[in-house]
Design an enzyme around this catalytic site. Structure first.
Site, PDB file in Angstrom:
ATOM      1  N   ASP A   1       0.816  -1.208   0.000  1.00  0.00           N
ATOM      2  CA  ASP A   1       0.000   0.000   0.000  1.00  0.00           C
ATOM      3  C   ASP A   1       0.851   1.260   0.000  1.00  0.00           C
ATOM      4  O   ASP A   1       0.450   2.286  -0.548  1.00  0.00           O
ATOM      5  CB  ASP A   1      -0.926   0.010   1.225  1.00  0.00           C
ATOM      6  N   GLY A   2       2.046   1.192   0.613  1.00  0.00           N
ATOM      7  CA  GLY A   2       2.930   2.351   0.604  1.00  0.00           C
ATOM      8  C   GLY A   2       3.382   2.723  -0.791  1.00  0.00           C
ATOM      9  O   GLY A   2       3.546   3.910  -1.111  1.00  0.00           O
TER      10      GLY A   2
ATOM     11  N   ASN B   1      -4.567   8.662   2.148  1.00  0.00           N
ATOM     12  CA  ASN B   1      -5.028   8.015   3.378  1.00  0.00           C
ATOM     13  C   ASN B   1      -5.556   9.019   4.398  1.00  0.00           C
ATOM     14  O   ASN B   1      -6.748   9.069   4.653  1.00  0.00           O
ATOM     15  CB  ASN B   1      -3.906   7.180   3.998  1.00  0.00           C
TER      16      ASN B   1
ATOM     17  N   ASP C   1      -4.270  13.562  22.229  1.00  0.00           N
ATOM     18  CA  ASP C   1      -3.006  13.383  21.512  1.00  0.00           C
ATOM     19  C   ASP C   1      -3.065  13.937  20.099  1.00  0.00           C
ATOM     20  O   ASP C   1      -2.017  14.188  19.495  1.00  0.00           O
ATOM     21  CB  ASP C   1      -2.647  11.895  21.456  1.00  0.00           C
TER      22      ASP C   1
END
Length: 524
Positions: A290-291, A369, A399
């Site tokens: 996917d990268g 993404n 966060d």
């Protein structure tokens, strides 16, 4: 028989004649009696009352009430008929206007107008659309989406770059069956009712008008197996299909060092040449995970050619094609219609407080993404103000925050507690990261909204924004990040269809809902 009884009998006979006439007017072609005539006729039914009988007085009052009711009914019926005629006239005029507009303009101009409107709204400069007209056949003509120039200055064509790319068409269908109407309008108005188009079971098919001529390879770096497969696939496409090959500069050097046979491959030397790739490349082949698909999408700031992603990584939510069967897979993609998934991308702008609402960079940052805003190395919680269009959403204390596409729902957003969403569902995911509130739950917002995340001036610390896990930018008090859906999606080819590939990916990649089955020998 007394005089009162005779008068009562005469009144009943006249009332029966009036009722019969009324039914004839409603069911036949007799015209409706006016309200004034109805009331006068009712009074005519009543003979002169000379008796003092109380029953006759009551009956006379009842007849007057009936006369008033008939008058109201006649008026209401006339008004209803007039209103129905007006609605019918408006509907026929609107239907004729739509049919006339559809014949004259055609679907190519519709796509052009929609893209220009989106580009103007989202401050994305686009070049003029191709005015060759619609294909004239059933389906959505998406030739311009992959041929229009992307933002940036025009440049002269390079002699080494292959010429014009191959056009194609997109069509709506179910299980391979094509629908005979264009699906530009998803909402219709007919007979006073609002309906939406039936598109939940429709897959999008891509069909080439002529065989593709140019393929771009994007590969995962530092992998011997990927390099060997890339050289093998390049040889096969060139020798058996006579395909022009583009590769990245890094891959070009590696192949030329390996063998001088690869002198025919093409690449680009600078960013200006890379911006024109979408006008030359017909198809993208990715070798990796996917990268690698994310990296391939980042090469295109505007339209993106269709992507065929082969699985050579650890997770494969966007890589459905097996590398062992690349000849069969590529042969089907090059010669037959195939299903695609249109994966939406987010375009983001960073606005600095000192810029006074001016965008910091000329080009938007496109992500496939998610966009992540976190506290970085600071020990303080992030304090972010979030707005959806002109409406205040909430203050984020925790966060950080994830703004994700539906394709990115199985990535960082899922790890932070967000839901898994089918990649073709139109929406934007709004997921907090470890919020300091038990009631702060993730949201899914419609795709047409614009989100603004701002660091307030009273924030104790700063925030950092990253785009698909890279390109980290620091945000100080008063700075803001603007996110909206880009008009340029990423079309990825499907092995079977969009839904089957998605369910297979979550079953095999995440082992979703995998457990031992319940024993059959339970209590009777």
């Amino acid at each position: 028989m007394s005089a009162d009884e005779a008068a009562l009998k005469t009144c009943h006979e006249r009332i029966n004649l009036s009722v019969a006439a009324s039914h004839q007017a409603e069911n036949g072609s007799v015209t409706t009696v006016s309200s004034k005539e109805s009331e006068e006729a009712t009074y005519a039914f009543l003979p002169p009352i000379e008796s003092t009988d109380a029953h006759l007085h009551e009956f006379a009052e009842a007849m007057r009430t009936v006369g008033k009711a008939l008058r109201q009914v006649a008026e209401g019926k006339a008004a209803a008929q007039a209103e129905a005629a007006e609605w019918k006239r408006k509907y026929e005029a609107e239907k004729a206007a739509k049919a006339h507009t559809h014949v004259i303009k055609g679907c190519s101009n519709c796509v052009k107008d929609k893209l220009e409107h989106l580009a103007t709204k989202l401050t994305l400069e686009t070049a003029s659309a191709d005015e060759t007209g619609c294909c004239g056949n059933h389906g959505i003509c998406s030739r311009q989406i992959l041929q229009d120039q992307c933002p940036g200055p025009n440049r002269k064509s390079d002699d080494r770059i292959v010429g014009r790319k191959v056009p194609f068409r997109l069509s709506w269908g179910s299980n391979g069956d094509k629908n005979g109407q264009h699906k530009h309008d998803f909402v219709s108005f007919e007979k006073g009712d609002i309906t939406t188009a039936e598109r939940s079971n429709k897959q999008i098919f891509l069909k080439w008008d002529s065989p593709p001529q140019t393929v771009l390879f994007v590969t995962k770096p530092n992998s011997n197996s990927v390099h060997a497969l890339c050289s093998e696939m390049v040889r096969w496409l060139k020798e058996h299909n006579n395909i022009n090959i583009f590769v990245e500069p890094r891959v070009s050097k590696e192949l030329l060092i390996e063998d001088s046979y690869f002198n025919f491959i093409q690449t680009w030397d600078n960013d200006q040449e890379m911006k024109t790739l979408h006008t030359k490349v017909d198809l993208i082949v990715t070798l990796g995970g996917d990268g690698t698909v994310l990296w391939a999408a980042s090469l295109f700031k505007g339209p993106v050619p269709p992507v065929v992603a082969f699985s050579l990584g650890s997770l494969g939510f966007m890589t459905p094609f097996p590398s062992e069967q690349y000849r069969e897979c590529l042969g089907n993609v090059l010669k037959r219609p195939f299903t695609i998934t249109l994966r939406s991308r987010l375009q983001c702008h960073v606005i600095r407080d000192a810029a006074k609402d001016e965008v910091e960079t000329g080009e938007p940052i496109l992500v496939l993404n998610e966009v992540t805003i976190d506290r970085g190395m600071s020990s303080y919680l992030t304090y972010l103000e979030c707005y959806c269009d002109s409406s205040f959403v909430t203050c984020v204390q925790g966060d950080g925050l994830i703004i994700s596409t539906t394709s990115g729902s199985t990535a960082y957003s899922l790890a932070a507690g967000g839901s898994m969403v089918h990649p073709q569902v139109p929406g934007i995911l709004f997921t907090p990261i470890c919020p300091h509130s038990l009631s702060f739950r993730p949201l899914i917002l419609p795709e047409y909204v614009t989100l603004r995340v701002q660091v307030p001036f009273n924030s104790r610390g700063q925030a950092w924004a990253s785009f698909d896990g890279k390109g980290r930018i620091q945000l100080g008090p008063g700075d803001a990040l603007i996110c909206s859906v880009s008009p340029w999606p990423l079309p990825t080819a499907c092995l079977v269809d969009s839904t089957t590939d998605f369910l297979r990916s979550i079953h095999e990649g995440l082992h979703w809902n995998l457990r031992k089955s319940q024993a059959l020998d339970g209590p009777a």
